[in-house]
Design a protein around this motif. Structure first.
Motif, PDB file in Angstrom:
ATOM      1  N   CYS A 186       0.754  -1.093   0.018  1.00  0.00           N
ATOM      2  CA  CYS A 186       0.182  -0.026   0.232  1.00  0.00           C
ATOM      3  C   CYS A 186       0.816   1.200  -0.070  1.00  0.00           C
ATOM      4  N   VAL A 187       1.964   1.152   0.648  1.00  0.00           N
ATOM      5  CA  VAL A 187       2.771   2.624   0.912  1.00  0.00           C
ATOM      6  C   VAL A 187       3.209   2.627  -0.386  1.00  0.00           C
ATOM      7  N   TYR A 188       4.096   1.511  -0.968  1.00  0.00           N
ATOM      8  CA  TYR A 188       4.707   1.762  -2.591  1.00  0.00           C
ATOM      9  C   TYR A 188       3.396   2.165  -3.492  1.00  0.00           C
ATOM     10  N   GLU A 189       2.407   1.617  -3.501  1.00  0.00           N
ATOM     11  CA  GLU A 189       1.274   2.221  -4.372  1.00  0.00           C
ATOM     12  C   GLU A 189       0.993   3.575  -4.213  1.00  0.00           C
ATOM     13  N   LEU A 190       0.988   4.048  -3.090  1.00  0.00           N
ATOM     14  CA  LEU A 190       0.949   5.379  -2.968  1.00  0.00           C
ATOM     15  C   LEU A 190       1.847   6.271  -3.433  1.00  0.00           C
ATOM     16  N   ILE A 191       3.202   6.003  -2.893  1.00  0.00           N
ATOM     17  CA  ILE A 191       4.305   6.417  -3.446  1.00  0.00           C
ATOM     18  C   ILE A 191       4.656   6.624  -5.204  1.00  0.00           C
ATOM     19  N   ASP A 192       4.288   5.345  -5.739  1.00  0.00           N
ATOM     20  CA  ASP A 192       4.458   5.183  -7.096  1.00  0.00           C
ATOM     21  C   ASP A 192       3.393   5.790  -7.912  1.00  0.00           C
ATOM     22  N   ASN A 193       2.214   5.810  -7.571  1.00  0.00           N
ATOM     23  CA  ASN A 193       0.843   6.530  -8.209  1.00  0.00           C
ATOM     24  C   ASN A 193       0.570   7.712  -7.834  1.00  0.00           C
ATOM     25  N   TYR A 194       1.165   8.453  -6.739  1.00  0.00           N
ATOM     26  CA  TYR A 194       0.715   9.517  -6.362  1.00  0.00           C
ATOM     27  C   TYR A 194       1.817  10.492  -5.691  1.00  0.00           C
ATOM     28  N   PRO A 195       3.042  10.422  -6.548  1.00  0.00           N
ATOM     29  CA  PRO A 195       4.118  10.960  -6.097  1.00  0.00           C
ATOM     30  C   PRO A 195       4.033  12.698  -5.699  1.00  0.00           C
ATOM     31  N   GLU A 196       3.101  13.421  -6.459  1.00  0.00           N
ATOM     32  CA  GLU A 196       3.045  14.450  -5.989  1.00  0.00           C
ATOM     33  C   GLU A 196       2.590  14.834  -4.329  1.00  0.00           C
ATOM     34  N   MET A 197       1.958  13.632  -3.954  1.00  0.00           N
ATOM     35  CA  MET A 197       1.622  13.775  -2.413  1.00  0.00           C
ATOM     36  C   MET A 197       2.514  13.849  -1.699  1.00  0.00           C
ATOM     37  N   MET A 198       3.699  13.310  -2.066  1.00  0.00           N
ATOM     38  CA  MET A 198       5.062  13.475  -1.139  1.00  0.00           C
ATOM     39  C   MET A 198       5.412  14.882  -0.832  1.00  0.00           C
ATOM     40  N   ASP A 199       4.770  15.946  -1.687  1.00  0.00           N
ATOM     41  CA  ASP A 199       5.156  17.369  -1.529  1.00  0.00           C
ATOM     42  C   ASP A 199       4.086  17.897  -0.620  1.00  0.00           C
ATOM     43  N   SER A 200       3.356  17.202   0.254  1.00  0.00           N
ATOM     44  CA  SER A 200       2.181  17.830   0.911  1.00  0.00           C
ATOM     45  C   SER A 200       2.768  18.423   2.215  1.00  0.00           C
ATOM     46  N   ASN A 201       1.764  19.268   2.650  1.00  0.00           N
ATOM     47  CA  ASN A 201       2.211  19.779   4.043  1.00  0.00           C
ATOM     48  C   ASN A 201       2.113  19.042   5.295  1.00  0.00           C
ATOM     49  N   GLY A 202       1.012  18.038   5.108  1.00  0.00           N
ATOM     50  CA  GLY A 202       0.767  17.125   6.271  1.00  0.00           C
ATOM     51  C   GLY A 202       0.081  15.873   5.651  1.00  0.00           C
ATOM     52  N   LEU A 226      -4.967   1.477   2.673  1.00  0.00           N
ATOM     53  CA  LEU A 226      -4.273   2.719   3.006  1.00  0.00           C
ATOM     54  C   LEU A 226      -5.150   3.934   2.642  1.00  0.00           C
ATOM     55  N   VAL A 227      -5.694   4.559   3.361  1.00  0.00           N
ATOM     56  CA  VAL A 227      -6.462   5.838   3.012  1.00  0.00           C
ATOM     57  C   VAL A 227      -5.205   6.965   3.650  1.00  0.00           C
ATOM     58  N   ALA A 228      -5.067   7.811   2.697  1.00  0.00           N
ATOM     59  CA  ALA A 228      -4.244   8.930   3.263  1.00  0.00           C
ATOM     60  C   ALA A 228      -4.870  10.282   2.752  1.00  0.00           C
ATOM     61  N   ILE A 229      -5.157  10.977   4.178  1.00  0.00           N
ATOM     62  CA  ILE A 229      -5.723  12.421   4.084  1.00  0.00           C
ATOM     63  C   ILE A 229      -4.531  13.492   3.957  1.00  0.00           C
ATOM     64  N   VAL A 230      -4.277  14.034   2.869  1.00  0.00           N
ATOM     65  CA  VAL A 230      -3.158  14.961   2.780  1.00  0.00           C
ATOM     66  C   VAL A 230      -3.435  16.497   2.634  1.00  0.00           C
ATOM     67  N   ALA A 231      -2.553  17.259   3.163  1.00  0.00           N
ATOM     68  CA  ALA A 231      -2.991  18.621   3.157  1.00  0.00           C
ATOM     69  C   ALA A 231      -2.025  19.451   2.065  1.00  0.00           C
ATOM     70  N   LEU A 232      -2.441  20.124   1.234  1.00  0.00           N
ATOM     71  CA  LEU A 232      -1.533  20.763   0.166  1.00  0.00           C
ATOM     72  C   LEU A 232      -1.534  22.370   0.333  1.00  0.00           C
ATOM     73  N   ASP A 233      -0.736  22.931  -0.318  1.00  0.00           N
ATOM     74  CA  ASP A 233      -0.630  24.346  -0.257  1.00  0.00           C
ATOM     75  C   ASP A 233      -1.969  24.641  -1.001  1.00  0.00           C
TER      76      ASP A 233
END
Length: 144
Positions: free
Chosen positions: A66-82, A134-141
């Motif tokens: 799940c972690v690798y799925e998040l990182i590989d398919n949503y790399p823009e989320m790694m630039d989140s604020n939280g 895995l459910v990720a709730i991300v905060a972005l600018d």
């Protein structure tokens, strides 16, 4: 507890629609059924001004998948604020060592930006499903 969280969300983010995916997932994240109790201070840090929010759901054969799925398919989320994230464990016993391995993998894959996340918190729930998720709730600018 659920009403307390809903009231706090409404106070901190009055424009966040109660019927939105983000609102629902925040109430889930801070619910009593979480296997790790989350501190309300994480919600205060997460719902800051000038942020937008997004929910991402991924599935895998393991928590680490799940972690690798998040990182590989949503790399823009790694630039989140939280990021607030929760795992759903397949029915049965939670294998804590596998969750820990997934969180280590998350840390190993992220850039230094992640260490500035405010907050970076996770929990886990037991599920009736047979698959890990895995459910990720991300905060972005905010774009404003």
């Amino acid at each position: 507890m659920a009403e307390e969280i809903k009231t706090l969300i409404k106070k901190l983010a009055p424009l966040l629609d109660e019927d939105s995916d983000v609102f629902r997932e925040l109430t889930t994240f801070f619910s009593k059924s979480a296997k790790i109790d989350m501190h309300h201070g994480d919600l205060v840090k997460f719902l800051k001004d000038n942020r937008t929010y997004q929910v991402i759901r991924v599935n895998g054969k393991s928590y680490k998948d799940c972690v690798y799925e998040l990182i590989d398919n949503y790399p823009e989320m790694m630039d989140s604020n939280g990021m607030l994230r929760y795992y759903k464990a397949p029915a049965g016993n939670i294998k804590w060592e596998e969750v820990e391995a997934a969180e280590i993998a998350m840390g190993n894959e992220l850039t230094m930006n992640a260490y500035g996340w405010e907050p970076d918190a996770w929990t886990i729930f037991e599920s009736d499903e047979s698959e890990h998720s895995l459910v990720a709730i991300v905060a972005l600018d905010s774009l404003l």
